[in-house]
Design a protein around this motif. Structure first.
Motif, PDB file in Angstrom:
ATOM      1  N   VAL A 117      14.316  23.653  32.572  1.00  0.00           N
ATOM      2  CA  VAL A 117      13.748  23.781  31.239  1.00  0.00           C
ATOM      3  C   VAL A 117      14.006  25.170  30.658  1.00  0.00           C
ATOM      4  O   VAL A 117      13.945  26.181  31.359  1.00  0.00           O
ATOM      5  N   VAL A 118      14.288  25.195  29.353  1.00  0.00           N
ATOM      6  CA  VAL A 118      14.382  26.466  28.631  1.00  0.00           C
ATOM      7  C   VAL A 118      13.291  26.563  27.568  1.00  0.00           C
ATOM      8  O   VAL A 118      12.857  27.663  27.218  1.00  0.00           O
ATOM      9  N   ILE A 119      12.857  25.433  27.042  1.00  0.00           N
ATOM     10  CA  ILE A 119      11.756  25.396  26.069  1.00  0.00           C
ATOM     11  C   ILE A 119      10.924  24.148  26.352  1.00  0.00           C
ATOM     12  O   ILE A 119      11.473  23.061  26.577  1.00  0.00           O
ATOM     13  N   VAL A 120       9.596  24.300  26.330  1.00  0.00           N
ATOM     14  CA  VAL A 120       8.672  23.169  26.448  1.00  0.00           C
ATOM     15  C   VAL A 120       7.897  23.050  25.145  1.00  0.00           C
ATOM     16  O   VAL A 120       7.376  24.054  24.639  1.00  0.00           O
ATOM     17  N   MET A 121       7.823  21.832  24.606  1.00  0.00           N
ATOM     18  CA  MET A 121       7.048  21.576  23.396  1.00  0.00           C
ATOM     19  C   MET A 121       5.854  20.703  23.746  1.00  0.00           C
ATOM     20  O   MET A 121       6.008  19.627  24.330  1.00  0.00           O
ATOM     21  N   VAL A 122       4.650  21.180  23.393  1.00  0.00           N
ATOM     22  CA  VAL A 122       3.419  20.443  23.673  1.00  0.00           C
ATOM     23  C   VAL A 122       2.483  20.566  22.481  1.00  0.00           C
ATOM     24  O   VAL A 122       2.641  21.456  21.632  1.00  0.00           O
ATOM     25  N   GLY A 123       1.490  19.682  22.416  1.00  0.00           N
ATOM     26  CA  GLY A 123       0.437  19.802  21.421  1.00  0.00           C
ATOM     27  C   GLY A 123      -0.609  20.804  21.862  1.00  0.00           C
ATOM     28  O   GLY A 123      -0.681  21.175  23.042  1.00  0.00           O
ATOM     29  N   ASP A 124      -1.454  21.236  20.917  1.00  0.00           N
ATOM     30  CA  ASP A 124      -2.443  22.261  21.273  1.00  0.00           C
ATOM     31  C   ASP A 124      -3.550  21.720  22.166  1.00  0.00           C
ATOM     32  O   ASP A 124      -4.316  22.490  22.749  1.00  0.00           O
ATOM     33  N   ASP A 125      -3.646  20.378  22.285  1.00  0.00           N
ATOM     34  CA  ASP A 125      -4.642  19.792  23.183  1.00  0.00           C
ATOM     35  C   ASP A 125      -4.044  19.393  24.533  1.00  0.00           C
ATOM     36  O   ASP A 125      -4.689  18.699  25.319  1.00  0.00           O
TER      37      ASP A 125
END
Length: 322
Positions: A117-125
């Motif tokens: 992984v180089v970038i992880v995208m997640v929601g604030d919850d």
């Protein structure tokens, strides 16, 4: 799209990847907005877009009494993620071992070692790891240690409310398939094999394709709907050898056949307009719901039922032309 069922299935040197993590139930417009953002980021980074998801809702293990029925099966979810432009999906088996994994171990073994992984995208919850100990702040700390960035993506709003699988499920429970379609970005669908029923529709002049009781996808409220039947070919044929799909306009019934009161469980059946000899038995089909025509009611006598079905079909024709 590549599909991996465990981190060990990911080939060595698979990365770099931009990872989006979530249940992705229904792959609604909020999910798709995050995936679109990941695709742009991945293009700039020369990386793949990878979705990390689960083979079941974690609540089914952690708190079964609060676990809702899924909007989509795993297979449906994978098809939708592929349509959204994801390059690969890692489907993690959510069991006691995964639930008990420490946040650091999850990051190291799944995101770093397996996916590069180089970038992880997640929601604030977003929560991860044993007892939900991990949050976006801890993920960012681990990212600094292991060499990846974290992008916390805000909610997608619709009508002043957060777009969510729960909202879609509530609309379908009320039979509002048009409202659900606006949140999903497409008509809601259920899928399954066509099986033999009581053949009463044929006797009434409206032969129907009956879906098997184990049909995939959330079944909306009882009633009559306009929509489409998509013939995916014989269920026994490998998916990569099936003939091109065919789509037919259809009047769709959901319920227990209250006029005759002889269907013990809810069933989905579709009458393909103007087709009386179409043989779909043993075929896998997809049913798309576009408009609700009416609720389900019992009729006094066959003649009144046939008259109503005739009117239903006329209204379905109008709805599908709109």
């Amino acid at each position: 799209m590549n599909v991996f069922r465990a981190p060990g299935e990911v080939p060595a040197g698979f990365g770099p990847s931009v990872v989006v993590i979530g249940k992705f139930d229904g792959v609604h417009s909020g999910h798709r907005a995050v995936i679109d953002r990941a695709r742009v980021t991945a293009t700039d980074a020369g990386a793949r877009v990878v979705a990390v998801t689960f083979d079941r809702n974690p609540l089914s293990l952690l708190c079964p009494e609060l676990c809702p029925d899924p909007l989509s099966s795993v297979d449906q979810k994978l098809e939708l993620l592929a349509d959204a432009g994801v390059d690969a999906t890692l489907v993690l088996r959510f069991d006691a071992d995964l639930a008990g994994l420490a946040p650091r171990a999850f990051v190291e073994h799944v995101l770093v070692d397996a996916l590069g992984v180089v970038i992880v995208m997640v929601g604030d919850d977003f929560r991860f790891g044993r007892r939900g100990a991990g949050d976006p702040a801890l993920l960012a700390e681990l990212g600094a240690e292991f060499g990846f960035d974290v992008d916390v993506v805000g909610d997608v709003q619709g009508g002043g409310r957060r777009v969510s699988s729960t909202w879609v499920r509530d609309l379908l429970t009320d039979g509002d398939v048009e409202g659900a379609a606006r949140l999903l970005g497409r008509p809601h669908a259920v899928a399954g094999e066509v099986v033999h029923g009581l053949k009463r529709g044929r006797e009434l002049g409206f032969p129907t394709a009956n879906l098997s009781p184990d049909a995939e996808g959330f079944i909306p409220a009882d009633g009559v709907y306009a929509g489409w039947l998509v013939d995916l070919g014989p269920a026994s044929a490998p998916s990569d050898t099936r003939a091109p799909v065919t789509r037919y306009p259809a009047a769709i019934s959901v319920g227990t056949n209250p006029t005759f009161d002889d269907v013990p469980t809810r069933q989905v059946e579709a009458y393909v307009l103007d087709e009386t000899t179409l043989d779909l038995y043993g075929h896998r089909v997809q049913i798309l719901f576009t408009h609700r025509i009416r609720g389900m009611v019992a009729f006094e006598g066959i003649d009144r039922l046939i008259a109503q079905m005739t009117d239903d079909v006329a209204r379905v024709r109008v709805a599908l032309r709109a």
